[in-house]
Design an enzyme around this catalytic site. Structure first.
Site, PDB file in Angstrom:
ATOM      1  N   ASN A 132       0.856  -1.191   0.000  1.00  0.00           N
ATOM      2  CA  ASN A 132       0.000   0.000   0.000  1.00  0.00           C
ATOM      3  C   ASN A 132       0.890   1.238   0.000  1.00  0.00           C
ATOM      4  O   ASN A 132       1.475   1.589   1.025  1.00  0.00           O
ATOM      5  CB  ASN A 132      -0.892  -0.039   1.256  1.00  0.00           C
ATOM      6  CG  ASN A 132      -1.740   1.215   1.401  1.00  0.00           C
ATOM      7  OD1 ASN A 132      -1.867   2.008   0.458  1.00  0.00           O
ATOM      8  ND2 ASN A 132      -2.307   1.409   2.578  1.00  0.00           N
ATOM      9  N   GLU A 141      -6.716   4.340   7.843  1.00  0.00           N
ATOM     10  CA  GLU A 141      -6.605   5.789   7.592  1.00  0.00           C
ATOM     11  C   GLU A 141      -7.917   6.330   7.021  1.00  0.00           C
ATOM     12  O   GLU A 141      -8.268   7.485   7.259  1.00  0.00           O
ATOM     13  CB  GLU A 141      -5.408   6.060   6.675  1.00  0.00           C
ATOM     14  CG  GLU A 141      -4.102   5.915   7.456  1.00  0.00           C
ATOM     15  CD  GLU A 141      -2.965   5.271   6.690  1.00  0.00           C
ATOM     16  OE1 GLU A 141      -2.948   5.341   5.450  1.00  0.00           O
ATOM     17  OE2 GLU A 141      -2.081   4.678   7.351  1.00  0.00           O
ATOM     18  N   HIS A 188      -9.583   0.750   5.109  1.00  0.00           N
ATOM     19  CA  HIS A 188      -8.239   0.937   5.668  1.00  0.00           C
ATOM     20  C   HIS A 188      -8.337   1.881   6.862  1.00  0.00           C
ATOM     21  O   HIS A 188      -9.144   2.810   6.878  1.00  0.00           O
ATOM     22  CB  HIS A 188      -7.295   1.517   4.597  1.00  0.00           C
ATOM     23  CG  HIS A 188      -5.872   1.535   5.075  1.00  0.00           C
ATOM     24  ND1 HIS A 188      -5.369   2.550   5.849  1.00  0.00           N
ATOM     25  CD2 HIS A 188      -4.866   0.641   4.921  1.00  0.00           C
ATOM     26  CE1 HIS A 188      -4.105   2.281   6.151  1.00  0.00           C
ATOM     27  NE2 HIS A 188      -3.776   1.126   5.597  1.00  0.00           N
ATOM     28  N   LYS A 220       0.056   4.245  -0.313  1.00  0.00           N
ATOM     29  CA  LYS A 220      -0.620   5.411   0.284  1.00  0.00           C
ATOM     30  C   LYS A 220      -0.427   6.650  -0.599  1.00  0.00           C
ATOM     31  O   LYS A 220      -0.363   6.531  -1.819  1.00  0.00           O
ATOM     32  CB  LYS A 220      -0.122   5.651   1.717  1.00  0.00           C
ATOM     33  CG  LYS A 220      -0.126   4.380   2.566  1.00  0.00           C
ATOM     34  CD  LYS A 220       0.043   4.641   4.025  1.00  0.00           C
ATOM     35  CE  LYS A 220       0.204   3.327   4.755  1.00  0.00           C
ATOM     36  NZ  LYS A 220       0.023   3.416   6.173  1.00  0.00           N
TER      37      LYS A 220
HETATM   38  C1  PEP Z   1      -0.827  -0.149   5.951  1.00  0.00           C
HETATM   39  O1  PEP Z   1      -0.830   0.952   5.423  1.00  0.00           O
HETATM   40  O2  PEP Z   1      -1.766  -0.921   5.737  1.00  0.00           O
HETATM   41  C2  PEP Z   1       0.305  -0.525   6.803  1.00  0.00           C
HETATM   42  C3  PEP Z   1       0.278  -1.687   7.385  1.00  0.00           C
HETATM   43  O3  PEP Z   1       1.303   0.401   6.945  1.00  0.00           O
HETATM   44  P1  PEP Z   1       2.738   0.135   7.659  1.00  0.00           P
HETATM   45  O4  PEP Z   1       3.286  -1.133   7.071  1.00  0.00           O
HETATM   46  O5  PEP Z   1       3.557   1.344   7.291  1.00  0.00           O
HETATM   47  O6  PEP Z   1       2.487   0.015   9.116  1.00  0.00           O
END
Ligand code: PEP
Length: 258
Positions: free
Chosen positions: A13, A100, A98, A15
């Site tokens: 991901n 966020e 997700h 982002k």
């Molecule tokens: C995510 O965005 O789903 C995630 C797990 O991020 P990170 O690996 O940076 O914790």
């Protein structure tokens, strides 16, 4: 040892990261470093790079995913992207719920459910993300939160549609923080999620469901997490932005699940 029908799944991901040229460099490096096909690999780039990244994914086994979708097929929804548009770009899976989107943007369980059903209805795989905040964990609510998010997220999803669902257990306190659930804690949550799916549908559905872990998964902890019997892969944020780290996590998945 994983069930034969639970091919490990590792998603990256990205982002709201990368420029167009960084995105291309990243996908090219992942593509050229990928060994074997024991793990299903997907990347979730920003919307605006989907076509470009998708054309590169088409030359490999890497699946193209989207970080979000809107649940209506078209219309006056300024700024939103429909599943039809995503499919036009070659997308095969979508993240729904997700953390966020839930906790920063404010998406409700009801909206997550609409998006999940829209994705499945369009023939896409919905990667339904669930998980507790730190406060909920400290209050002993981890299992209750997972249960309510999964029940709400999968409301109206039939057993025959579950092949289009992956559940991502992502404790919110572990996402982007460098803190990771211990393999035993993650396994405990995954076991309970699998039992919940079995209770909601049936035993076979529980056994077949791919449940992946997300939350600061890195090359250094991916192996021990994915060695757990109910952890079928990972959703990777930060570490997916470095090809070397993402590839090492994919390799860990392949090693653990043969
Ligand atoms: C995510 O965005 O789903 C995630 C797990 O991020 P990170 O690996 O940076 O914790």
């Amino acid at each position: 040892m994983t069930q034969p029908n639970r091919t490990p799944f590792v998603g990256g991901n990205w982002k709201m990261n990368t420029t167009a040229s960084e995105a291309i460099t990243l996908i090219d490096a992942v593509q050229s470093g990928l060994k074997g096909d024991l793990v299903e690999v997907a990347v979730y780039p920003p919307f605006v790079y989907l076509r470009e990244i998708g054309s590169r994914c088409a030359e490999s086994d890497i699946l193209l995913g989207a970080q979000d979708c809107w649940h209506e097929p078209s219309g006056a929804f300024t700024g939103e992207i429909s599943t039809t548009m995503l499919k036009d770009c070659g997308v095969t899976s979508v993240l729904t719920g997700h953390s966020e989107r839930r906790h920063v943007i404010g998406e409700s369980d009801e909206l997550v459910n609409l998006k999940t059903k829209a994705a499945i209805g369009a023939g896409l795989v919905a990667v339904l993300c669930v998980g507790e905040t730190l406060e909920q964990r400290e209050n002993g609510q981890t299992d209750a939160v997972n249960e309510s998010q999964i029940k709400a997220g999968l409301a109206g999803v039939g057993k025959d549609e579950l092949g289009k669902v992956v559940i991502a257990y992502e404790p919110v306190w572990a996402i982007g923080t460098g803190k990771t659930a211990t393999p035993d804690d993650a396994q405990d949550a995954h076991t309970k999620i699998r039992a919940l799916v079995a209770e909601m549908y049936d035993q076979q559905a529980g056994e077949a469901m791919r449940i992946i872990y997300g939350g600061s998964m890195k090359p250094g902890n991916a192996g021990e997490l994915m060695a757990m019997p109910d952890i079928d892969g990972g959703l990777i944020g930060g570490a997916s932005l470095t090809a070397e780290d993402f590839l090492a996590i994919i390799d860990a998945g392949a090693t653990q699940k043969v």
